[in-house]
Design a protein around this motif. Structure first.
Motif, PDB file in Angstrom:
ATOM      1  N   GLN A 220     -53.074  12.174 -58.369  1.00 22.09           N
ATOM      2  CA  GLN A 220     -52.859  12.694 -59.721  1.00 22.09           C
ATOM      3  C   GLN A 220     -54.183  13.213 -60.296  1.00 22.09           C
ATOM      4  O   GLN A 220     -55.267  12.744 -59.941  1.00 22.09           O
ATOM      5  CB  GLN A 220     -52.279  11.616 -60.631  1.00 22.09           C
ATOM      6  N   ASN A 221     -54.075  14.170 -61.193  1.00 20.41           N
ATOM      7  CA  ASN A 221     -55.253  14.783 -61.806  1.00 20.41           C
ATOM      8  C   ASN A 221     -56.071  13.733 -62.559  1.00 20.41           C
ATOM      9  O   ASN A 221     -55.531  12.765 -63.087  1.00 20.41           O
ATOM     10  CB  ASN A 221     -54.805  15.895 -62.758  1.00 20.41           C
TER      11      ASN A 221
ATOM     12  N   THR B 157     -51.641  15.001 -65.790  1.00 24.20           N
ATOM     13  CA  THR B 157     -50.916  14.236 -64.775  1.00 24.20           C
ATOM     14  C   THR B 157     -49.412  14.451 -64.919  1.00 24.20           C
ATOM     15  O   THR B 157     -48.925  14.875 -65.968  1.00 24.20           O
ATOM     16  CB  THR B 157     -51.215  12.726 -64.892  1.00 24.20           C
TER      17      THR B 157
ATOM     18  N   ALA C 247     -53.623   8.522 -64.618  1.00 23.22           N
ATOM     19  CA  ALA C 247     -54.614   9.452 -64.076  1.00 23.22           C
ATOM     20  C   ALA C 247     -55.127   8.923 -62.744  1.00 23.22           C
ATOM     21  O   ALA C 247     -55.319   7.721 -62.568  1.00 23.22           O
ATOM     22  CB  ALA C 247     -55.767   9.627 -65.055  1.00 23.22           C
TER      23      ALA C 247
END
Length: 131
Positions: A57-58, A64, A70
């Motif tokens: 995930q970002n 996200t 995150a």
């Protein structure tokens, strides 16, 4: 590239999960250890799949996917995955090689201890001896 990825994704786990345990574990414990080895491989695959999903995930919480915390990002996740795969490859080299020996030779089944395993009948007594 896909063919190489598919080959190495199946070649390593299949040989270390199914072929090698049948060769290196002692005969008395072979089925139990083989099952433990297979279960450990499948548990590792589950942990890796879900762990990568969360880790990829970002880093920015606003970017996200919905419902995920995150993570460390795709690039960092792939680096971590590559390092873990390399460590796994190094541990694979620690597995003993059977060197073409038969399963009986590896387990020591033919070392002359068969007389100790089979109880000898007692003279003058035809009843079976409990083991």
């Amino acid at each position: 590239m896909y063919a190489l990825t598919f080959f190495f994704a199946n070649f390593g786990p299949n040989s270390t999960t199914f072929i090698i345990p049948a060769e290196i574990f002692p005969a008395r414990l072979r089925s139990t250890c083989h099952g433990i080895s297979a279960a450990a491989g499948k548990a590792g695959a589950i942990i890796g799949a879900f762990g990568f999903l969360y880790a990829a995930q970002n880093q920015d919480p606003k970017k996200t996917d919905h419902g995920y915390p995150a993570g460390i990002g795709i690039k960092n996740s792939l680096i971590v995955l590559g390092v873990i795969n390399f460590i796994g490859m190094m541990f694979t080299f620690l597995v003993p090689e059977p060197n073409g020996r038969s399963l009986e030779e590896l387990s020591g089944e033919n070392d002359g201890d068969a007389e100790e395993v089979i109880p000898k009948p007692q003279h003058g007594n035809n009843r079976s001896v409990p083991v």
